[in-house]
Enzyme design. Structure first.
Site, PDB file in Angstrom:
ATOM      1  CG  ASP A   9     100.385   5.112  15.886  1.00  0.00           C
ATOM      2  OD1 ASP A   9      99.200   5.011  15.481  1.00  0.00           O
ATOM      3  OD2 ASP A   9     100.676   4.238  15.464  1.00  0.00           O
ATOM      4  CG  ASP A 107     100.432   1.597  17.838  1.00  0.00           C
ATOM      5  OD1 ASP A 107      99.161   1.979  17.980  1.00  0.00           O
ATOM      6  OD2 ASP A 107     101.194   2.137  16.987  1.00  0.00           O
ATOM      7  CD  GLU A 108      96.571   5.809  18.366  1.00  0.00           C
ATOM      8  OE1 GLU A 108      96.814   4.153  17.514  1.00  0.00           O
ATOM      9  OE2 GLU A 108      95.810   6.138  17.856  1.00  0.00           O
TER      10      GLU A 108
HETATM   11  P1  TTP Z   1      98.442   1.177  13.916  1.00  0.00           P
HETATM   12  O1  TTP Z   1      98.357   2.006  14.764  1.00  0.00           O
HETATM   13  O2  TTP Z   1      96.683   1.544  13.241  1.00  0.00           O
HETATM   14  O3  TTP Z   1      99.526   0.741  12.663  1.00  0.00           O
HETATM   15  P2  TTP Z   1     100.158   0.700  12.969  1.00  0.00           P
HETATM   16  O4  TTP Z   1     101.561   0.771  14.075  1.00  0.00           O
HETATM   17  O5  TTP Z   1     100.939  -1.195  12.427  1.00  0.00           O
HETATM   18  O6  TTP Z   1     101.021   0.957  11.588  1.00  0.00           O
HETATM   19  P3  TTP Z   1     101.228   2.682  11.223  1.00  0.00           P
HETATM   20  O7  TTP Z   1     103.002   3.151  11.490  1.00  0.00           O
HETATM   21  O8  TTP Z   1     100.258   2.957  10.553  1.00  0.00           O
HETATM   22  O9  TTP Z   1     100.999   3.035  12.132  1.00  0.00           O
HETATM   23  O10 TTP Z   1      97.852  -0.328  14.548  1.00  0.00           O
HETATM   24  C1  TTP Z   1      98.488  -0.674  15.670  1.00  0.00           C
HETATM   25  C2  TTP Z   1      99.137  -2.111  15.404  1.00  0.00           C
HETATM   26  O11 TTP Z   1      97.578  -2.784  15.805  1.00  0.00           O
HETATM   27  C3  TTP Z   1      99.377  -2.738  14.524  1.00  0.00           C
HETATM   28  O12 TTP Z   1     100.635  -3.103  14.157  1.00  0.00           O
HETATM   29  C4  TTP Z   1      98.433  -4.243  14.559  1.00  0.00           C
HETATM   30  C5  TTP Z   1      97.005  -3.903  15.333  1.00  0.00           C
HETATM   31  N1  TTP Z   1      96.388  -3.846  13.954  1.00  0.00           N
HETATM   32  C6  TTP Z   1      95.047  -4.931  14.384  1.00  0.00           C
HETATM   33  O13 TTP Z   1      95.719  -6.777  14.398  1.00  0.00           O
HETATM   34  N2  TTP Z   1      94.668  -4.885  12.932  1.00  0.00           N
HETATM   35  C7  TTP Z   1      93.557  -3.830  12.343  1.00  0.00           C
HETATM   36  O14 TTP Z   1      92.939  -3.777  11.955  1.00  0.00           O
HETATM   37  C8  TTP Z   1      94.682  -2.583  12.538  1.00  0.00           C
HETATM   38  C9  TTP Z   1      94.705  -1.483  12.315  1.00  0.00           C
HETATM   39  C10 TTP Z   1      95.642  -3.043  13.532  1.00  0.00           C
HETATM   40 MG    MG Z   2     100.521   2.683  15.264  1.00  0.00          MG
HETATM   41 MG    MG Z   3      97.781   2.524  16.411  1.00  0.00          MG
END
Ligand code: TTP
Ligand code: MG
Ligand code: MG
Length: 369
Positions: A9, A107-108
């Site tokens: 991720d 992103d995963e």
């Molecule tokens: P995530 O992987 O949930 O979050 P992140 O990568 O920003 O942070 P972390 O380091 O905790 O993993 O989500 C991936 C992307 O998806 C995030 O950068 C932006 C988008 N996103 C949204 O637009 N709205 C949301 O509610 C979430 C959870 C994510």
């Molecule tokens: Mg993330």
């Molecule tokens: Mg994610």
């Protein structure tokens, strides 16, 4: 063999991409926003960097709230095309290290590493380290990786060490890893389920694991109750499985040994076309575009596509096109490691009168939250 699964991720993904494009943004609160168009501050926070998180800003929060929490922050409009491009590059890197992957969001991505690491967690950690290195070198971005005996543990391990983490939870460590955590940390337990668990006197994952399946099913229904019963013990047998992307169906496979033999390549391409076709037929679909993918021994990936004059629905048309594309592909002294066949520009049979409106969506978009 011991099963080994990895979940990668990206760290604060959209915001990290923005920092990469403009290093001046680093170290100060940075908030990526999805504006609704209603008023100057209408909309929600997509994500933010760690400096903004320290001030209490979170994904999904109204932009107006975030403005109050981070007055000095930089607020940017989300640029999905930019993040999609970075995402594709990252997914490509992971796919070069694992036969079977499953992109779970923008992103995963999960990777089944069992074969690649011969069931050894130490080897899996080395592969993960390599992937992290390549992503940092090629994309200038950091990510967090979790490794476990199934998807559930891999995901929870990744969440446990962020940012830039690499967290390995071996089977004998699952009990200790999981059980002290609050119930709400279990994947799939949202706010509502957590509140209900709490109201039943259940605070930790360990306390869920102590309950009978019947009790959980009675209180949470068959599906959620059954899930809680297994997941609280770290059990999950879901396979890592490439999902169909919206409007396309593909199959990819490896040769038993890298090859430059035309007959052997043709045989696999024919087989892959057949597997793709089964899905096409199941869905009552027809296709207009066929793509052949070749991954060579140096792991370079090449694709060749052809758009047909009209939509087709026969196995023959698919196999013929895929074989022609494969035949025309020049190996230039290299050997092929994997081959793939994909159909796209899909539509339901008989819906040919419209234009793009008949396009089929076979999966929830990766940008749907
Ligand atoms: P995530 O992987 O949930 O979050 P992140 O990568 O920003 O942070 P972390 O380091 O905790 O993993 O989500 C991936 C992307 O998806 C995030 O950068 C932006 C988008 N996103 C949204 O637009 N709205 C949301 O509610 C979430 C959870 C994510
Ligand atoms: Mg993330
Ligand atoms: Mg994610």
């Amino acid at each position: 063999m011991q099963r080994v699964v990895m979940l990668l991720d990206m760290d604060y993904f959209f915001a990290q991409v923005e920092e990469r494009e403009n290093p001046l943004l680093k170290g100060r609160p940075l908030i990526v926003c999805i504006f609704s168009g209603r008023g100057e501050l209408g909309g929600v926070v997509s994500t933010c960097n760690y400096a903004a998180r320290e001030l209490g800003v979170r994904s999904g929060m109204p932009i107006a709230f975030a403005k109050r929490a981070a007055r000095e922050g930089t607020f940017l409009k989300a640029d999905f095309a930019k993040y999609q491009k970075a995402s594709q590059a990252i997914m490509g890197i992971v796919k070069r290290h694992a036969q079977t992957t499953e992109q779970a969001s923008i992103d995963e991505i999960y990777a089944e590493l069992t074969q690649e690491c011969c069931g050894e967690f130490g080897k899996a950690a080395k592969i993960a380290q390599k992937i992290k290195g390549e992503i940092l070198q090629q994309e200038k971005l950091t990510c967090s990786i979790g490794i476990g005996e199934n998807k559930l543990i891999a995901k929870m391990a990744a969440d446990a060490k962020k940012p830039d983490g690499l967290s390995v939870v071996k089977p004998q460590e699952v009990g200790r890893f999981l059980h002290a955590m609050p119930a709400g940390k279990l994947i799939g337990v949202g706010k509502k389920t957590e509140e209900k668990l709490n109201s039943l006197g259940i605070k930790t994952i360990w306390e869920i694991a102590q309950r009978e399946e019947g009790f959980l099913v009675e209180n949470f229904g068959k599906s959620m109750g059954g899930y809680l019963f297994l997941a609280s013990k770290g059990q999950d047998d879901a396979p890592v499985q490439e999902k169909e992307e919206a409007g396309q169906i593909s199959r990819i496979a490896s040769f038993p040994k890298d090859t430059d033999d035309h007959g052997e390549i043709a045989q696999l391409v024919e087989k892959l076309a057949q597997l793709v076709f089964e899905k096409v037929r199941e869905g009552g679909l027809e296709f207009r575009q066929v793509t052949f993918t070749a991954i060579l021994d140096g792991m370079q990936q090449h694709t060749r596509s052809r758009t047909l004059p009209k939509h087709e629905s026969s196995l023959l048309a698919l196999q013929k096109t895929a074989l022609e594309l494969a035949d025309a592909f020049g190996l230039e002294g290299k050997k092929m490691r994997r081959a793939g066949v994909k159909v796209s520009m899909l539509q339901k049979i008989g819906s040919a009168c419209g234009g793009g409106s008949a396009a089929v969506k076979t999966q929830k978009g990766l940008l749907d939250f």
